[in-house]
Write a protein that holds these residues in place. Structure first.
Motif, PDB file in Angstrom:
ATOM      1  N   HIS A   1     -48.143   5.302  24.233  1.00 54.98           N
ATOM      2  CA  HIS A   1     -47.021   5.433  24.452  1.00 54.98           C
ATOM      3  C   HIS A   1     -46.552   6.826  25.060  1.00 54.98           C
ATOM      4  O   HIS A   1     -46.834   7.922  24.225  1.00 54.98           O
ATOM      5  CB  HIS A   1     -46.208   5.239  22.945  1.00 54.98           C
ATOM      6  CG  HIS A   1     -46.028   3.801  22.586  1.00 54.98           C
ATOM      7  ND1 HIS A   1     -45.342   3.356  21.461  1.00 54.98           N
ATOM      8  CD2 HIS A   1     -46.621   2.985  23.013  1.00 54.98           C
ATOM      9  CE1 HIS A   1     -45.422   2.053  21.392  1.00 54.98           C
ATOM     10  NE2 HIS A   1     -46.202   1.811  22.492  1.00 54.98           N
ATOM     11  N   VAL A   2     -45.610   6.930  25.717  1.00 56.21           N
ATOM     12  CA  VAL A   2     -45.304   8.413  26.632  1.00 56.21           C
ATOM     13  C   VAL A   2     -43.810   8.542  26.301  1.00 56.21           C
ATOM     14  O   VAL A   2     -43.251   7.658  26.890  1.00 56.21           O
ATOM     15  CB  VAL A   2     -45.754   8.314  28.131  1.00 56.21           C
ATOM     16  CG1 VAL A   2     -45.430   9.756  28.559  1.00 56.21           C
ATOM     17  CG2 VAL A   2     -47.372   8.408  27.918  1.00 56.21           C
ATOM     18  N   TYR A   3     -43.410   9.589  25.609  1.00 58.33           N
ATOM     19  CA  TYR A   3     -42.055   9.908  25.360  1.00 58.33           C
ATOM     20  C   TYR A   3     -41.776  11.175  26.300  1.00 58.33           C
ATOM     21  O   TYR A   3     -42.482  12.153  26.407  1.00 58.33           O
ATOM     22  CB  TYR A   3     -41.686  10.295  24.056  1.00 58.33           C
ATOM     23  CG  TYR A   3     -41.907   9.170  23.007  1.00 58.33           C
ATOM     24  CD1 TYR A   3     -40.480   8.512  22.686  1.00 58.33           C
ATOM     25  CD2 TYR A   3     -42.967   8.457  22.628  1.00 58.33           C
ATOM     26  CE1 TYR A   3     -40.443   7.612  21.584  1.00 58.33           C
ATOM     27  CE2 TYR A   3     -42.761   7.390  21.865  1.00 58.33           C
ATOM     28  CZ  TYR A   3     -41.636   6.938  21.315  1.00 58.33           C
ATOM     29  OH  TYR A   3     -41.495   5.986  20.532  1.00 58.33           O
ATOM     30  N   VAL A   4     -40.837  10.874  27.196  1.00 52.17           N
ATOM     31  CA  VAL A   4     -40.458  11.956  28.241  1.00 52.17           C
ATOM     32  C   VAL A   4     -39.186  12.291  28.263  1.00 52.17           C
ATOM     33  O   VAL A   4     -38.214  11.232  27.960  1.00 52.17           O
ATOM     34  CB  VAL A   4     -41.150  11.752  29.387  1.00 52.17           C
ATOM     35  CG1 VAL A   4     -42.585  11.457  29.555  1.00 52.17           C
ATOM     36  CG2 VAL A   4     -40.398  10.473  30.295  1.00 52.17           C
ATOM     37  N   PRO A   5     -38.652  13.512  28.498  1.00 52.53           N
ATOM     38  CA  PRO A   5     -37.116  13.680  28.643  1.00 52.53           C
ATOM     39  C   PRO A   5     -36.403  12.608  29.788  1.00 52.53           C
ATOM     40  O   PRO A   5     -37.254  12.238  30.773  1.00 52.53           O
ATOM     41  CB  PRO A   5     -36.890  14.884  29.340  1.00 52.53           C
ATOM     42  CG  PRO A   5     -38.006  15.724  28.824  1.00 52.53           C
ATOM     43  CD  PRO A   5     -39.235  14.673  28.996  1.00 52.53           C
ATOM     44  N   GLU A   6     -35.194  11.980  29.615  1.00 53.86           N
ATOM     45  CA  GLU A   6     -34.700  11.409  30.538  1.00 53.86           C
ATOM     46  C   GLU A   6     -34.695  11.519  31.848  1.00 53.86           C
ATOM     47  O   GLU A   6     -35.239  10.802  32.793  1.00 53.86           O
ATOM     48  CB  GLU A   6     -33.346  10.544  30.060  1.00 53.86           C
ATOM     49  CG  GLU A   6     -32.816   9.886  30.986  1.00 53.86           C
ATOM     50  CD  GLU A   6     -31.138   9.668  30.709  1.00 53.86           C
ATOM     51  OE1 GLU A   6     -30.426   8.638  31.411  1.00 53.86           O
ATOM     52  OE2 GLU A   6     -30.577  10.327  29.688  1.00 53.86           O
ATOM     53  N   ALA A   7     -34.566  12.952  31.963  1.00 53.36           N
ATOM     54  CA  ALA A   7     -34.457  13.472  33.381  1.00 53.36           C
ATOM     55  C   ALA A   7     -35.668  13.552  34.325  1.00 53.36           C
ATOM     56  O   ALA A   7     -35.810  13.509  35.435  1.00 53.36           O
ATOM     57  CB  ALA A   7     -33.979  14.938  33.404  1.00 53.36           C
ATOM     58  N   ASP A   8     -36.796  13.434  33.422  1.00 54.84           N
ATOM     59  CA  ASP A   8     -38.120  13.331  33.961  1.00 54.84           C
ATOM     60  C   ASP A   8     -38.772  11.995  34.098  1.00 54.84           C
ATOM     61  O   ASP A   8     -40.026  11.856  34.497  1.00 54.84           O
ATOM     62  CB  ASP A   8     -39.037  14.213  33.010  1.00 54.84           C
ATOM     63  CG  ASP A   8     -38.595  15.760  33.131  1.00 54.84           C
ATOM     64  OD1 ASP A   8     -38.429  16.286  34.338  1.00 54.84           O
ATOM     65  OD2 ASP A   8     -38.907  16.479  32.315  1.00 54.84           O
ATOM     66  N   PHE A   9     -38.095  10.888  33.697  1.00 56.76           N
ATOM     67  CA  PHE A   9     -38.736   9.605  33.547  1.00 56.76           C
ATOM     68  C   PHE A   9     -39.120   9.086  34.818  1.00 56.76           C
ATOM     69  O   PHE A   9     -40.560   8.661  34.880  1.00 56.76           O
ATOM     70  CB  PHE A   9     -37.655   8.656  33.084  1.00 56.76           C
ATOM     71  CG  PHE A   9     -38.049   7.423  32.611  1.00 56.76           C
ATOM     72  CD1 PHE A   9     -38.284   6.955  31.480  1.00 56.76           C
ATOM     73  CD2 PHE A   9     -38.474   6.323  33.671  1.00 56.76           C
ATOM     74  CE1 PHE A   9     -38.941   5.717  30.845  1.00 56.76           C
ATOM     75  CE2 PHE A   9     -38.652   5.043  33.424  1.00 56.76           C
ATOM     76  CZ  PHE A   9     -38.830   4.683  31.970  1.00 56.76           C
TER      77      PHE A   9
END
Length: 302
Positions: free
Chosen positions: A45-53
């Motif tokens: 599971h990888v959580y990234v900022p929306e801007a970096d998706f």
């Protein structure tokens, strides 16, 4: 004179009494079910900022190859939220990518992996019997049901089940779930996980090189485990780890480390720890756009 019927009855009674009664045999322990489906269905599971998706997904596929699922926006938590979500399916392993457009509800964001199981309720019950605790009640998602459990040492995992079983091709190489623990929890975690997962310890080096976890001059314990959920390596140390060690949740095996790192660099991936050789492995640690940190390795003999 006794009747023939009584003689026969007495003889039969004696015969029965002399034979060991079937019910007197020790009960055999019931086999523990294995709920694994296969490592191609297990995701980091990888959580990234929306801007970096989008940059993250593109860089991951550029590094390892493969394809992506259709991107969408979903509520994947039992309480109100909204996230971008997409799978990146590569020959070296799959990631579930989340770019939340809302604050991330508790306890999401701390689970390292999602494991597909054949029976979610039974799998959660088995996990608890083997020493895990539920972090929340099982809940429905848009395509199935989910739960999050925590193993000894604070190792958080999602267990999930799909209404319609997915069908993915086998992986070219199976990634490692990389667990960092101290001796306080290591044996309890290993016993709990192998019991639940039908795991097999394939190596247990109690004098491994500390340099593999950024501690040159020290020794560590390094335990390799394989199961239907894939591979796992448990690093047991004093916990005094320099950054970025311990932040790398997954290790990806590739045929050629140098070639893979060249692809990664061209895709905007930063090398945090330069390639080094430990036994038969050449290993590096990288950071993808959006902050995801991973280990990449290949056979040092190549």
């Amino acid at each position: 004179m006794k009747s023939l019927a009584l003689v026969i009855a007495a003889a039969l009674a004696g015969t029965v009494a002399a034979a060991p009664p079937a019910l007197a045999r020790p009960a055999q322990p019931a086999l523990v079910a294995d709920f694994a489906v296969g490592p191609q269905y297990d995701t980091t599971h990888v959580y990234v900022p929306e801007a970096d998706f989008d940059r993250f997904v593109a860089s991951f596929v550029a590094t390892f190859g493969g394809t992506t699922s259709k991107q969408g926006e979903f509520q994947v938590t039992p309480t109100k939220s909204l996230t971008k979500s997409q799978l990146a399916l590569t020959p070296a392993g799959t990631v579930s990518v989340f770019g939340f457009k809302t604050p991330i509800p508790y306890p999401f964001g701390d689970e390292r992996t999602g494991y597909l199981v054949t029976d979610l309720d039974a799998a959660v019950t088995s996990a608890v019997k083997h020493g895990a605790v539920r972090r929340l009640a099982t809940f429905p998602d848009p395509i199935g049901r989910d739960s999050i459990v925590q193993w000894p040492g604070g190792v958080n995992m999602q267990l999930y089940w799909h209404t319609t079983k997915p069908s993915y091709a086998p992986l070219a190489t199976v990634p490692e779930n990389r667990i960092y623990l101290t001796a306080d929890a290591a044996d309890r975690f290993i016993a709990a996980w192998t019991g639940f997962a039908h795991g097999r310890v394939t190596a247990d080096d109690r004098a491994g090189p500390g340099a593999e976890v950024g501690q040159p001059g020290k020794t560590i314990r390094r335990v390799s485990i394989e199961s239907g959920y894939g591979k796992m390596v448990v690093f047991v140390s004093d916990g005094l780890l320099p950054w970025p060690y311990g932040r790398d949740m997954t290790g990806y095996a590739v045929p050629d480390l140098a070639a893979t790192l060249a692809k990664a660099q061209a895709a905007g991936v930063e090398t945090l720890v330069a390639p080094a050789t430990f036994g038969t492995r050449q290993s590096a640690i990288v950071r993808f756009p959006g902050g995801y940190i991973a280990e990449i390795h290949s056979d040092a003999g190549r």
